[in-house]
Design an enzyme around this catalytic site. Structure first.
Site, PDB file in Angstrom:
ATOM      1  N   HIS A 873       0.890  -1.339  -0.184  1.00  0.00           N
ATOM      2  CA  HIS A 873       0.073  -0.094  -0.167  1.00  0.00           C
ATOM      3  C   HIS A 873       0.960   1.407   0.070  1.00  0.00           C
ATOM      4  CE1 HIS A 873      -4.175  -1.438   0.880  1.00  0.00           C
ATOM      5  NE2 HIS A 873      -3.621  -2.628   0.887  1.00  0.00           N
ATOM      6  N   GLU A 958       3.063  -0.356   4.150  1.00  0.00           N
ATOM      7  CA  GLU A 958       3.002   0.919   3.627  1.00  0.00           C
ATOM      8  C   GLU A 958       4.114   1.391   3.331  1.00  0.00           C
ATOM      9  OE1 GLU A 958      -0.179   2.416   3.651  1.00  0.00           O
ATOM     10  OE2 GLU A 958      -1.438   1.107   4.935  1.00  0.00           O
TER      11      GLU A 958
END
Length: 1025
Positions: A873, A958
């Site tokens: 992500h 992330e």
């Protein structure tokens, strides 16, 4: 005697003693003494003055002081004494100190307002004077406290205009800034009044915007006036008339018919009357704080939910369809039968067994195109460097780019004579001569049609020849990219708007810049300056053009090629710009499109612009962003790609933009929620760009774009680049999306040494690793990380070979192709977040999630659950790279749950992989990792795979849109190279994780030992078991 005792108490009244006195009823005793002394026939002010001073101190520490004063009638006697002493400065001052404390309570403040305190104070507060300034300061401070609860009375009595006149008078005469506290208190009065809608209306009628703007605009850089400026900014933001966005509807300009879905209704147009009183104080956020706090009340504390393993969400027999997606488990590999001379023929194979290692430290990027088939020659020319030498070092030759300001050239290779120089330093004379011709159209070149045949296209013959010549002249140094193949892939891509054109950067390709770019240093007060510019637009509209120059909602041509305005376009894959409004000659308001079938998620942008002048500062304001904060406030810049620079040999996305600010604006939208209505706030991203060339075509994006067609092109070239006798690389289709596009599934491992039973058994027993990415379309950084992982896994790096020989990688590089294609930020074509659909996905409405979960179910059913599951992500509010994992114990501990964590059994190995990454990857930081399970994340991939599939090492990784604030890359923004390196480092961490496990085979340990010896023990300290 009373005044003697009072003075003694004042002398020794420490904070601790005062609190002790309050606990013993001291407040009540002092208030009774005040009332008794005040009601005497001849009040003794020698007693009252020290008593008032003591009350002022005690009242600040007694939370119930106002209520006590009201009950004991101390309010009335203090007001009476103040009225009697209007001409006696010392006595009046002491009364005001007491009233200031009384006013801090809402109840007592309202009562003082009813009893005429406000009228009394306006008698005391005079226009500018150098006399009695202590009294005037105290009176303004009392009035400011009083107006927190009595602001409606001030509006009804017409005091707003009076306050403005007083502010103007004190500001005009106090040239030495001697009485800043008085001016600040007057502004606080206006601020409290502005909390009411009627107060804001009265403020506007009294021309308050004009008054505050004119009195403050020249003081913004004066730090001594900070107490005043911060409140002025808050008042201006509060009172700026709220308005709806300049759009025909809040819903997306694109709609996709999904059977069974109810189309969202367009939201009503709002007027100022629709906005209720907003008592929330708008803080002037001009600080550098970017903390993102976890919400403890969202933590899951139900142990049964945390530890339960739900059953299948589909019939078990359905799982057999996924057997076809794992042919490696049944293939006999007949083609591997030994043939004499196989080893000798390997060097002559036409497959490009490349040496590309996607790290920023690589001396050169190695990629092959359709014209490069000589693997032997390529290997002789290429320098082989193992990823092990990059551990926690990154770009060893990195010279961080200086912080470039608007006056500096971001293209260091640009020569004054205009000669193009590619990244290797070679001139490109053919393109140079071509660029000087008058036959080409920059707008056509910069956004070419995806015609099947140039000769049969709708372009003029000259333009078609230009593009054909461009493609033939395309430089061959961009790894794993082929414009012709990209064009073919783009033609087969299905979009809601049926795009006919391609963005030039996606067609031509991107080559990373030689150096990372530093984060932009935030200019002090940039947010205030921008807010004042917005106010100027409201009150001085003479130079405002307000001309719509681009709109997806308008069917007729809006752009006049003969005018001086910029030309915009976004009708290409991943493009997102809905409307462009020319505000001033060099300033444009831009609105991005909501996600398809949605009225929200406006954040991602990607658009082209042409017709600019070089070295001119253009300002862009994207006025309908949704997130409440952004890394754009903390050093991040948008990305820019110049077509002319690309044709000059520098096809590079760079960070660009200055005077960047992200702040809440005055646009609102009424959204219906359960039980009523609420306002949706919007935010403006504003930045200044200086383009490098006249009449260029440039692209601007939220982050480095990575399209679906780029992915499919990349996968095809990767497949052709590997040696099929060594690398098992298989592309297949996981499923078809709602929009009719294929969702790729990639399998990577090493081919078995032969088709003998022993080698086939070893091959089939390799554990699985599952990696997914790009479930959120706007998180293009996730695709660059995935690109790095893919290229590393098929490379000749010895670590990559070990990984292939010991694991089978199942990779879904793009879980939301439709969202990526259509320029969405977060959603699918149904308008829903696919990463909230993992609990019970629908095979028709969420096909990629349904079949990704089905594949994981199938692997579990045959006893082959992945060792690691990771979903890549991007993160918009944090720096660095980090992971989210799942832990029952950590969640219960953080939530301070009554359930004892000692009774919970849990595999603690979930922390091992991020700890390894923290030691290996320059961009990774363990300190930002979290292993909490939130209720709001129960339906995400990370939590569902952990809970339902039993994968303890289930992660979301992330990557910041911005860059790093720690490690070797501290102070630098991420480029595509750093993101690709992160993908390679993630793969390396999987090998280290296996080497540290108790189940690691002796064969792998021996192979790793040989590798480490060859690399001088680069990772010895990571392999301590």
């Amino acid at each position: 005697m009373t005044h003697i005792y009072t003075r003694r108490i004042l002398m020794f009244c420490t904070d601790r003693r005062i609190r002790y006195m309050i606990s013993k009823g001291g407040s009540e005793a002092l208030l009774r003494t005040l009332v008794d002394a005040a009601r005497a026939a001849s009040p003794d002010y020698d007693v009252l003055r020290p008593l008032f001073r003591l009350l002022a101190k005690v009242g600040l520490r007694d939370k119930k002081f106002g209520q006590k004063a009201l009950e004991l009638e101390a309010l009335d006697v203090t007001l009476i004494l103040a009225r009697k002493n209007l001409s006696h400065s010392q006595n009046l001052l002491h009364c005001l100190w007491a009233l200031r404390v009384f006013s801090s309570s809402v109840t007592t403040g309202a009562m003082l307002g009813i009893n005429g305190a406000m009228e009394l104070l306006f008698k005391v507060i005079t226009p500018y004077t150098q006399k009695r300034t202590r009294i005037i300061r105290a009176a303004t401070e009392v009035l400011a406290a009083l107006l927190k609860s009595s602001n409606r009375r001030a509006v009804n009595r017409g005091y707003v205009a009076s306050l403005l006149r007083l502010h103007q008078d004190w500001h005009r005469h106090d040239t030495a800034n001697t009485y800043v506290p008085i001016r600040r208190a007057l502004l606080l009065c206006l601020k409290h009044v502005a909390n009411l809608r009627s107060g804001r209306e009265a403020f506007l009628v009294a021309q308050g915007m004009e008054v505050l703007f004119s009195t403050t605009q020249n003081c913004l850089d004066d730090q001594s006036l900070e107490p005043i400026i911060s409140i002025v900014v808050q008042i201006l933001r509060q009172c700026y008339p709220k308005s709806p966005l300049p759009l025909v509807t809040a819903s997306s300009a694109y709609t996709f018919p999904v059977p069974g879905s109810i189309p969202s209704e367009p939201l009503c147009v709002l007027t100022e009357e629709d906005f209720e009183d907003d008592a929330d104080e708008e803080v002037d956020k001009d600080s550098d704080s970017e903390e993102v706090k976890e919400q403890d009340d969202d933590l899951e504390t139900d142990v049964n939910k945390l530890s339960s393993k739900p059953g299948l969400d589909r019939p078990e027999e359905e799982l057999m369809q996924y057997e076809a997606m794992c042919p490696e488990l049944s293939c006999s590999f007949e083609e591997l039968k030994s043939q004499p001379g196989d080893d000798l023929n390997f060097e002559e194979t036409h497959y490009a067994n490349h040496h590309h290692i996607p790290t920023v430290a690589s001396p050169q990027w190695h990629g092959l195109n359709k014209d490069q088939h000589s693997g032997k020659q390529g290997r002789e020319d290429m320098v082989q460097t193992s990823l092990l030498s990059r551990v926690k070092v990154g770009r060893s030759t990195m010279h961080p780019a200086s912080k470039k300001g608007p006056g500096m050239n971001p293209y260091p290779n640009m020569q004054s004579n205009g000669l193009g120089i590619d990244s290797s330093g070679k001139e490109i004379p053919d393109l140079q001569a071509f660029l000087k011709q008058d036959t080409w159209d920059i707008d056509v070149i910069s956004c070419p049609m995806m015609s099947a045949s140039l000769s049969n296209s709708a372009w003029p013959r000259e333009t078609a020849e230009v593009i054909d010549k461009l493609l033939q002249a395309h430089p061959k140094h961009i790894p794993f990219h082929d414009p012709c193949l990209y064009m073919a892939k783009a033609r087969r891509t299905k979009s809601v708007a049926d795009f006919k054109t391609m963005a030039f950067p996606d067609l031509w390709g991107h080559h990373p810049p030689p150096h990372a770019q530093s984060m932009l240093e935030r200019k002090r007060g940039v947010q205030r300056i921008k807010i004042f510019e917005d106010v100027r637009r409201l009150i001085e509209p003479a130079d405002i053009i307000n001309k719509v120059v681009f709109s997806l909602d308008e069917p007729w041509p809006l752009q006049d090629t003969a005018s001086e305005c910029l030309r915009f376009y976004s009708k290409f894959e991943s493009g997102n710009l809905r409307k462009a409004i020319q505000v001033r000659e060099l300033e444009y308001d831009l609105l991005v499109n909501a996600d398809v079938n949605s009225s929200q998620h406006q954040q991602w942008f990607y658009f082209g612009v042409s017709g600019m002048r070089a070295a001119v500062l253009y300002r862009f304001n994207i006025i309908n962003c949704e997130k409440p904060n952004s890394q754009f406030n903390y050093g991040m810049q948008p990305t820019l790609y110049s077509v002319r620079e690309a044709l000059l040999g520098r096809p590079t996305w760079i960070r660009m933009g200055y005077e960047i600010c992200y702040y809440k604006n005055h646009y609102r939208q009424r959204t219906t929620v359960t039980g009523g209505a609420s306002e949706k706030h919007f935010y403006t991203l504003t930045f200044v760009v200086k383009f490098p060339h006249n009449e260029d075509a440039c692209y601007l994006a939220y982050h480095y774009p990575y399209t679906y067609a780029a992915l499919t092109t990349h996968l095809d070239i990767l497949e052709k680049s590997v040696n099929p006798k060594q690398v098992y690389f298989r592309q297949e289709v996981l499923c078809q999306t709602l929009g009719g596009n294929s969702c790729p599934l990639v399998t990577i491992t090493a081919m078995p040494k032969s088709n003998s039973a022993e080698h086939l058994e070893q091959f089939r027993q390799r554990p699985y690793q599952v990696i997914t990415a790009r479930v959120h379309p706007g998180e293009s950084n996730a695709s660059w990380v995935m690109k790095g992982a893919l290229e590393f896994l098929v490379s000749n790096d010895p670590v990559a070979r070990l990984l292939r020989e010991n694991f089978i990688f199942k990779i879904i590089p793009m879980l939301n192709p439709d969202g990526v294609i259509n320029g969405n930020h977060r959603c699918s074509l149904k308008g829903e977040d696919l990463n909230r659909q993992w609990l019970s996905p629908n095979a028709y409405l969420q096909p990629t999630i349904y079949h990704a979960k089905g594949l994981l179910y199938y692997l579990r059913s045959i006893g082959r659950s992945p060792r690691v599951f990771c979903d890549f992500h991007g993160h918009s509010q944090k720096k660095n790279v980090f992971v989210y994992g799942c832990s029952i114990k950590e969640t219960l501990w953080q939530a301070e749950s009554a359930v004892g964590t000692s009774t919970v059994l849990e595999d603690v190995s979930y922390r091992t992989l991020p700890k390894i990454l923290d030691k290996l990857a320059p961009a990774f930081t363990m300190s930002s990792c979290s292993f909490l399970v939130e209720k709001s994340r129960a339906s995400t991939a990370r939590v569902v795979v952990w809970r339902e599939m039993g994968v303890s090492r289930s992660y979301t990784m992330e990557s910041s849109y911005c860059g790093c604030n720690q490690g070797p890359y501290q102070g630098l923004q991420f480029g595509s190279s750093e993101l690709e390196e992160m993908g390679a480092m993630f793969c390396l961490s999987l090998l280290i994780l296996e080497l540290k496990s108790v189940s690691c085979s002796h064969q792998l340990l021996n192979s790793a030992a040989t590798l480490l010896n060859a690399d001088e023990g680069a990772l010895d300290h990571h392999l301590q078991r």
